[in-house]
Design a protein around this motif. Structure first.
Motif, PDB file in Angstrom:
ATOM      1  N   GLY A 177       0.813  -1.199   0.000  1.00 30.13           N
ATOM      2  CA  GLY A 177       0.000   0.000   0.000  1.00 30.13           C
ATOM      3  C   GLY A 177       0.851   1.254   0.000  1.00 30.13           C
ATOM      4  O   GLY A 177       2.013   1.234   0.428  1.00 30.13           O
ATOM      5  N   TRP A 178       0.257   2.316  -0.498  1.00 25.29           N
ATOM      6  CA  TRP A 178       0.849   3.649  -0.405  1.00 25.29           C
ATOM      7  C   TRP A 178      -0.064   4.503   0.468  1.00 25.29           C
ATOM      8  O   TRP A 178      -1.296   4.468   0.307  1.00 25.29           O
ATOM      9  CB  TRP A 178       1.004   4.300  -1.774  1.00 25.29           C
ATOM     10  CG  TRP A 178       2.129   3.780  -2.597  1.00 25.29           C
ATOM     11  CD1 TRP A 178       2.060   2.843  -3.581  1.00 25.29           C
ATOM     12  CD2 TRP A 178       3.502   4.171  -2.509  1.00 25.29           C
ATOM     13  NE1 TRP A 178       3.308   2.620  -4.114  1.00 25.29           N
ATOM     14  CE2 TRP A 178       4.214   3.432  -3.473  1.00 25.29           C
ATOM     15  CE3 TRP A 178       4.209   5.079  -1.715  1.00 25.29           C
ATOM     16  CZ2 TRP A 178       5.592   3.571  -3.673  1.00 25.29           C
ATOM     17  CZ3 TRP A 178       5.578   5.219  -1.908  1.00 25.29           C
ATOM     18  CH2 TRP A 178       6.255   4.463  -2.871  1.00 25.29           C
ATOM     19  N   ALA A 193      -3.494   0.651  -3.032  1.00 24.17           N
ATOM     20  CA  ALA A 193      -2.986  -0.648  -2.611  1.00 24.17           C
ATOM     21  C   ALA A 193      -3.071  -1.631  -3.761  1.00 24.17           C
ATOM     22  O   ALA A 193      -3.874  -1.454  -4.691  1.00 24.17           O
ATOM     23  CB  ALA A 193      -3.762  -1.180  -1.410  1.00 24.17           C
ATOM     24  N   ILE A 194      -2.251  -2.670  -3.679  1.00 23.23           N
ATOM     25  CA  ILE A 194      -2.208  -3.679  -4.733  1.00 23.23           C
ATOM     26  C   ILE A 194      -2.007  -5.041  -4.091  1.00 23.23           C
ATOM     27  O   ILE A 194      -1.256  -5.178  -3.115  1.00 23.23           O
ATOM     28  CB  ILE A 194      -1.090  -3.347  -5.745  1.00 23.23           C
ATOM     29  CG1 ILE A 194      -1.151  -4.262  -6.964  1.00 23.23           C
ATOM     30  CG2 ILE A 194       0.282  -3.384  -5.083  1.00 23.23           C
ATOM     31  CD1 ILE A 194      -0.295  -3.760  -8.129  1.00 23.23           C
ATOM     32  N   SER A 195      -2.693  -6.041  -4.615  1.00 24.27           N
ATOM     33  CA  SER A 195      -2.576  -7.386  -4.073  1.00 24.27           C
ATOM     34  C   SER A 195      -1.214  -7.987  -4.403  1.00 24.27           C
ATOM     35  O   SER A 195      -0.462  -7.446  -5.212  1.00 24.27           O
ATOM     36  CB  SER A 195      -3.678  -8.278  -4.637  1.00 24.27           C
ATOM     37  OG  SER A 195      -3.554  -8.378  -6.043  1.00 24.27           O
ATOM     38  N   TRP A 196      -0.913  -9.128  -3.811  1.00 24.69           N
ATOM     39  CA  TRP A 196       0.399  -9.729  -3.984  1.00 24.69           C
ATOM     40  C   TRP A 196       0.688 -10.063  -5.445  1.00 24.69           C
ATOM     41  O   TRP A 196       1.824  -9.939  -5.903  1.00 24.69           O
ATOM     42  CB  TRP A 196       0.517 -10.997  -3.140  1.00 24.69           C
ATOM     43  CG  TRP A 196      -0.442 -12.081  -3.534  1.00 24.69           C
ATOM     44  CD1 TRP A 196      -1.697 -12.295  -3.050  1.00 24.69           C
ATOM     45  CD2 TRP A 196      -0.227 -13.100  -4.526  1.00 24.69           C
ATOM     46  NE1 TRP A 196      -2.274 -13.374  -3.671  1.00 24.69           N
ATOM     47  CE2 TRP A 196      -1.392 -13.897  -4.576  1.00 24.69           C
ATOM     48  CE3 TRP A 196       0.847 -13.434  -5.354  1.00 24.69           C
ATOM     49  CZ2 TRP A 196      -1.512 -14.983  -5.429  1.00 24.69           C
ATOM     50  CZ3 TRP A 196       0.721 -14.519  -6.207  1.00 24.69           C
ATOM     51  CH2 TRP A 196      -0.454 -15.275  -6.241  1.00 24.69           C
ATOM     52  N   GLY A 204      -3.137  -8.383  -9.261  1.00 22.59           N
ATOM     53  CA  GLY A 204      -4.410  -8.523  -9.941  1.00 22.59           C
ATOM     54  C   GLY A 204      -5.532  -7.658  -9.393  1.00 22.59           C
ATOM     55  O   GLY A 204      -6.542  -7.445 -10.068  1.00 22.59           O
ATOM     56  N   ARG A 205      -5.376  -7.186  -8.191  1.00 24.15           N
ATOM     57  CA  ARG A 205      -6.398  -6.329  -7.585  1.00 24.15           C
ATOM     58  C   ARG A 205      -5.749  -5.060  -7.059  1.00 24.15           C
ATOM     59  O   ARG A 205      -4.667  -5.096  -6.483  1.00 24.15           O
ATOM     60  CB  ARG A 205      -7.101  -7.065  -6.437  1.00 24.15           C
ATOM     61  CG  ARG A 205      -8.006  -8.207  -6.869  1.00 24.15           C
ATOM     62  CD  ARG A 205      -8.602  -8.893  -5.659  1.00 24.15           C
ATOM     63  NE  ARG A 205      -7.593  -9.574  -4.874  1.00 24.15           N
ATOM     64  CZ  ARG A 205      -7.776  -9.950  -3.603  1.00 24.15           C
ATOM     65  NH1 ARG A 205      -8.914  -9.655  -2.981  1.00 24.15           N
ATOM     66  NH2 ARG A 205      -6.828 -10.593  -2.974  1.00 24.15           N
ATOM     67  N   THR A 206      -6.436  -3.957  -7.263  1.00 22.15           N
ATOM     68  CA  THR A 206      -5.957  -2.676  -6.774  1.00 22.15           C
ATOM     69  C   THR A 206      -7.100  -1.928  -6.078  1.00 22.15           C
ATOM     70  O   THR A 206      -8.276  -2.194  -6.322  1.00 22.15           O
ATOM     71  CB  THR A 206      -5.405  -1.800  -7.907  1.00 22.15           C
ATOM     72  OG1 THR A 206      -6.419  -1.631  -8.907  1.00 22.15           O
ATOM     73  CG2 THR A 206      -4.164  -2.420  -8.547  1.00 22.15           C
ATOM     74  N   ARG A 207      -6.722  -1.010  -5.233  1.00 21.52           N
ATOM     75  CA  ARG A 207      -7.667  -0.143  -4.521  1.00 21.52           C
ATOM     76  C   ARG A 207      -7.105   1.266  -4.541  1.00 21.52           C
ATOM     77  O   ARG A 207      -5.888   1.466  -4.442  1.00 21.52           O
ATOM     78  CB  ARG A 207      -7.842  -0.599  -3.066  1.00 21.52           C
ATOM     79  CG  ARG A 207      -8.373  -2.018  -2.894  1.00 21.52           C
ATOM     80  CD  ARG A 207      -9.833  -2.136  -3.235  1.00 21.52           C
ATOM     81  NE  ARG A 207     -10.352  -3.474  -2.902  1.00 21.52           N
ATOM     82  CZ  ARG A 207     -10.326  -4.488  -3.731  1.00 21.52           C
ATOM     83  NH1 ARG A 207      -9.833  -4.345  -4.960  1.00 21.52           N
ATOM     84  NH2 ARG A 207     -10.822  -5.656  -3.348  1.00 21.52           N
ATOM     85  N   TYR A 208      -7.990   2.253  -4.636  1.00 23.37           N
ATOM     86  CA  TYR A 208      -7.562   3.645  -4.652  1.00 23.37           C
ATOM     87  C   TYR A 208      -8.465   4.488  -3.754  1.00 23.37           C
ATOM     88  O   TYR A 208      -9.673   4.237  -3.659  1.00 23.37           O
ATOM     89  CB  TYR A 208      -7.613   4.215  -6.071  1.00 23.37           C
ATOM     90  CG  TYR A 208      -6.622   3.579  -7.023  1.00 23.37           C
ATOM     91  CD1 TYR A 208      -6.995   2.528  -7.846  1.00 23.37           C
ATOM     92  CD2 TYR A 208      -5.307   4.050  -7.087  1.00 23.37           C
ATOM     93  CE1 TYR A 208      -6.086   1.942  -8.713  1.00 23.37           C
ATOM     94  CE2 TYR A 208      -4.392   3.471  -7.954  1.00 23.37           C
ATOM     95  CZ  TYR A 208      -4.785   2.415  -8.755  1.00 23.37           C
ATOM     96  OH  TYR A 208      -3.878   1.839  -9.613  1.00 23.37           O
ATOM     97  N   ALA A 209      -7.877   5.496  -3.176  1.00 24.02           N
ATOM     98  CA  ALA A 209      -8.679   6.512  -2.518  1.00 24.02           C
ATOM     99  C   ALA A 209      -9.407   7.315  -3.589  1.00 24.02           C
ATOM    100  O   ALA A 209      -8.896   7.516  -4.689  1.00 24.02           O
ATOM    101  CB  ALA A 209      -7.782   7.434  -1.693  1.00 24.02           C
ATOM    102  N   ASP A 210     -10.602   7.774  -3.253  1.00 24.68           N
ATOM    103  CA  ASP A 210     -11.392   8.528  -4.234  1.00 24.68           C
ATOM    104  C   ASP A 210     -10.631   9.759  -4.730  1.00 24.68           C
ATOM    105  O   ASP A 210     -10.767  10.152  -5.884  1.00 24.68           O
ATOM    106  CB  ASP A 210     -12.721   8.961  -3.608  1.00 24.68           C
ATOM    107  CG  ASP A 210     -13.684   7.794  -3.427  1.00 24.68           C
ATOM    108  OD1 ASP A 210     -14.640   7.949  -2.656  1.00 24.68           O
ATOM    109  OD2 ASP A 210     -13.454   6.736  -4.054  1.00 24.68           O
ATOM    110  N   SER A 211      -9.830  10.344  -3.864  1.00 22.42           N
ATOM    111  CA  SER A 211      -9.140  11.590  -4.208  1.00 22.42           C
ATOM    112  C   SER A 211      -8.073  11.405  -5.280  1.00 22.42           C
ATOM    113  O   SER A 211      -7.633  12.385  -5.881  1.00 22.42           O
ATOM    114  CB  SER A 211      -8.508  12.197  -2.951  1.00 22.42           C
ATOM    115  OG  SER A 211      -7.583  11.282  -2.373  1.00 22.42           O
ATOM    116  N   THR A 236      -6.154  -5.890   3.303  1.00 22.90           N
ATOM    117  CA  THR A 236      -6.568  -5.086   4.454  1.00 22.90           C
ATOM    118  C   THR A 236      -5.485  -4.071   4.819  1.00 22.90           C
ATOM    119  O   THR A 236      -5.671  -3.270   5.730  1.00 22.90           O
ATOM    120  CB  THR A 236      -6.891  -5.977   5.661  1.00 22.90           C
ATOM    121  OG1 THR A 236      -5.725  -6.730   6.024  1.00 22.90           O
ATOM    122  CG2 THR A 236      -8.039  -6.924   5.360  1.00 22.90           C
ATOM    123  N   VAL A 237      -4.403  -4.093   4.075  1.00 20.33           N
ATOM    124  CA  VAL A 237      -3.377  -3.056   4.259  1.00 20.33           C
ATOM    125  C   VAL A 237      -3.983  -1.669   4.088  1.00 20.33           C
ATOM    126  O   VAL A 237      -3.459  -0.684   4.618  1.00 20.33           O
ATOM    127  CB  VAL A 237      -2.201  -3.280   3.272  1.00 20.33           C
ATOM    128  CG1 VAL A 237      -2.645  -3.053   1.825  1.00 20.33           C
ATOM    129  CG2 VAL A 237      -1.012  -2.409   3.618  1.00 20.33           C
TER     130      VAL A 237
END
Length: 122
Positions: A35-36, A50-53, A56-63, A103-104
């Motif tokens: 995660g950043w 964040a990015i999975s190991w 294949g999966r990523t997450r971003y803050a809306d901003s 969950t990071v």
């Protein structure tokens, strides 16, 4: 000894781009989500991406959605954050973190780097 070393920060004008890197050592990087996060002066640390190991999966803050891209190279034990269309409000110290799963994003990484300063001038 576990180490996460961020680099690539600096001073950039609004609208510009930077690419941050986080080099990992001392643990099995390819088994960890990454995660950043960032912390601006006087503010709490906040999740950025964040990015999975496997990548294949990523997450971003809306901003930062649509402007930032997280990626990783497991062969190089490195995670990246490409930041485009930077805004003055992106100014902060940017940290990378590692945890066994996505969950990071909660900010409770097992390992943390020391941070790299990003300053965006208007």
């Amino acid at each position: 000894q576990v180490q996460l070393v961020e680099s690539g920060g600096g001073l950039v004008q609004a609208g510009g781009s930077l690419r941050l890197s986080c080099a990992a050592s001392g643990f099995t990087f390819s088994s960890y989500a990454m995660g950043w996060f960032r912390q601006a002066p006087g503010k709490e640390r906040e999740f950025v991406a964040a990015i999975s190991w496997s990548g294949g999966r990523t997450r971003y803050a809306d901003s930062v959605k649509g402007r930032f891209t997280i990626s990783r190279d497991n062969a190089k034990n490195t995670v990246y954050l490409q930041m485009n269309s930077l805004l003055p409000e992106d100014t902060a110290v940017y940290y990378c973190a590692a945890k066994e799963d996505l969950t990071v994003v909660a900010g409770d990484g097992n390992y943390w780097g020391q941070g790299t300063q990003v300053t965006v001038s208007s």
